[in-house]
Motif scaffolding. Structure first.
Motif, short mmCIF file in Angstrom:
data_model
loop_
_atom_site.label_atom_id
_atom_site.label_comp_id
_atom_site.label_asym_id
_atom_site.label_seq_id
_atom_site.Cartn_x
_atom_site.Cartn_y
_atom_site.Cartn_z
N UNK A 18 0.82 -1.22 0.00
CA UNK A 18 0.00 0.00 0.00
C UNK A 18 0.85 1.26 0.00
N UNK A 19 1.97 1.23 0.70
CA UNK A 19 2.83 2.42 0.79
C UNK A 19 3.39 2.78 -0.59
N UNK A 20 3.79 1.77 -1.35
CA UNK A 20 4.35 2.02 -2.67
C UNK A 20 3.27 2.57 -3.61
N UNK A 21 2.07 1.99 -3.54
CA UNK A 21 0.98 2.50 -4.37
C UNK A 21 0.62 3.93 -3.99
N UNK A 22 0.67 4.22 -2.68
CA UNK A 22 0.32 5.56 -2.21
C UNK A 22 1.34 6.58 -2.72
N UNK A 23 2.58 6.17 -2.85
CA UNK A 23 3.61 7.09 -3.36
C UNK A 23 3.27 7.53 -4.79
#
Length: 391
Positions: A104-109
């Motif tokens: 999720x963190x990578x997608x949020x970036x």
């Protein structure tokens, strides 16, 4: 090159003085512009006094901002290079799988980057709309100013057409492949046309057909390139045709311009072609089926079956401009803001003045700030208006 006093007066309002520094700076700005419209050069020199020249450079439209790519599209663009050699479907499947495996963190970036770019885009888009309106107002102001210098007497139209043909035939760099001027119509024939149309013939139309029953012209610049410049005029007979179309201005045009066998087929019923210079496009009167005293028709550029663009000129002005343009391929597109930037219009504005020294680009700029299609529903662009057309 000579210019009338009226045209010189127009020049006071919109033309750049040809000092070496200003011309050099203008051209540098155009060369660095990202706008497609700046790709064509409209530098024209006109001798106002011996040894003095003036340079004509049209306003350059602002560059429209590009909407940013969303998160997944950004990721996909980054990953394409890692899957070179794959088929399109295999690449898309592989990238989709990699996206699903991101945390999720990578997608949020990626999404955060998109949100920042989207906010900047909205600011740029708002700024662009303001610049676009200012550009359009400037263009229309130039077009209206140049229009005042357009002086043509329809009583001399047959002679003017003959002179144009002879000029083209005398050119060593141009081949005239077709030309025909039909005899003028008798009063009884003109009265018959009035009866068929349901009202008096629009301004200039009766005078034209009294002198000339129709006019055809095709010419091309002698060149090996397939993109050689060319021109075509096909002002139709008033009552009936004997050319490629077999139709006249007063024909019904059902089954050609408008239809009754499908929904929306009557959208262009009010269109009446006059200059059918190519099978897919024409200069036409609108609204003109029937002609109504309370809604005088004017000339429009019609791309058959798709769109109708007002030109802001009547038939007499259209003929005057046609003579100046020599019927250059798709020249009417230059008179509408929505078609001004199309390749054909750009080529006309760039090349016609080089071929014909008396063709001034400013004469062919739009006169109307409202360039919308009158057959569209204003609340739903692309959808025909009530009854197929609006007055």
């Amino acid at each position: 090159r000579r210019h009338s006093s009226k045209q010189a007066a127009v020049g006071e309002r919109g033309f750049e003085e040809n000092t070496e520094h200003r011309v050099k700076r203008r051209l540098e700005l155009r060369q660095h512009s990202h706008s497609a419209a700046a790709a064509y050069s409209l530098k024209r020199h006109m001798a106002s006094t011996p040894g003095e020249a003036r340079t004509f450079v049209l306003p350059v439209p602002p560059q429209k901002p590009k909407r940013p790519a969303k998160a997944y599209v950004q990721f996909m663009s980054e990953r394409r290079a890692h899957h070179a050699g794959m088929s399109g479907m295999a690449m898309m499947d592989a990238i989709s799988k990699e996206w699903q495996e991101l945390d999720d963190a990578a997608k949020k970036a990626y999404d955060d980057k998109y949100q920042l770019e989207e906010a900047a885009y909205k600011d740029s888009a708002s700024e662009y709309e303001g610049k676009k309106l200012a550009y359009e107002k400037e263009v229309v102001e130039l077009g209206k100013a140049a229009q005042s210098s357009l002086d043509f007497d329809m009583a001399n139209v047959r002679q003017a057409l003959e002179v144009m043909v002879e000029e083209l035939k005398s050119r060593s760099d141009i081949t005239v492949t077709k030309h025909r001027i039909l005899p003028g119509l008798e009063a009884a024939q003109l009265d018959k046309a009035t009866e068929l149309l349901g009202a008096d013939l629009p301004a200039g139309v009766r005078e034209f057909y009294s002198a000339c029953g129709g006019f055809e012209l095709e010419w091309a610049v002698k060149a090996e390139s397939k993109e050689a410049d060319r021109g075509c005029v096909n002002i139709l007979p008033l009552l009936e045709g004997d050319g490629k179309l077999g139709l006249g201005v007063c024909s019904s045009w059902e089954g050609s311009i408008w239809f009754t066998d499908h929904e929306g087929g009557e959208r262009f019923k009010g269109v009446r072609p006059l200059d059918h210079f190519t099978p897919e496009a024409c200069g036409a009167l609108y609204p003109a089926n029937p002609i109504r005293a309370e809604a005088a028709p004017s000339m429009h550029y019609h791309y058959c079956g798709e769109a109708l663009h007002p030109l802001g000129v009547d038939f007499a002005e259209y003929v005057a401009l046609l003579l100046k343009s020599r019927g250059f391929w798709y020249w009417p597109q230059s008179l509408n803001l929505n078609t001004l930037q199309r390749p054909e219009a750009q080529r006309f504005l760039a090349r016609a003045p080089e071929l014909f020294p008396d063709t001034t680009p400013f004469l062919f700029l739009p006169r109307l700030l409202d360039a919308s299609d009158p057959t569209e529903d204003p609340a739903m662009p692309g959808v025909l208006g009530l009854g197929g057309w609006r007055s």
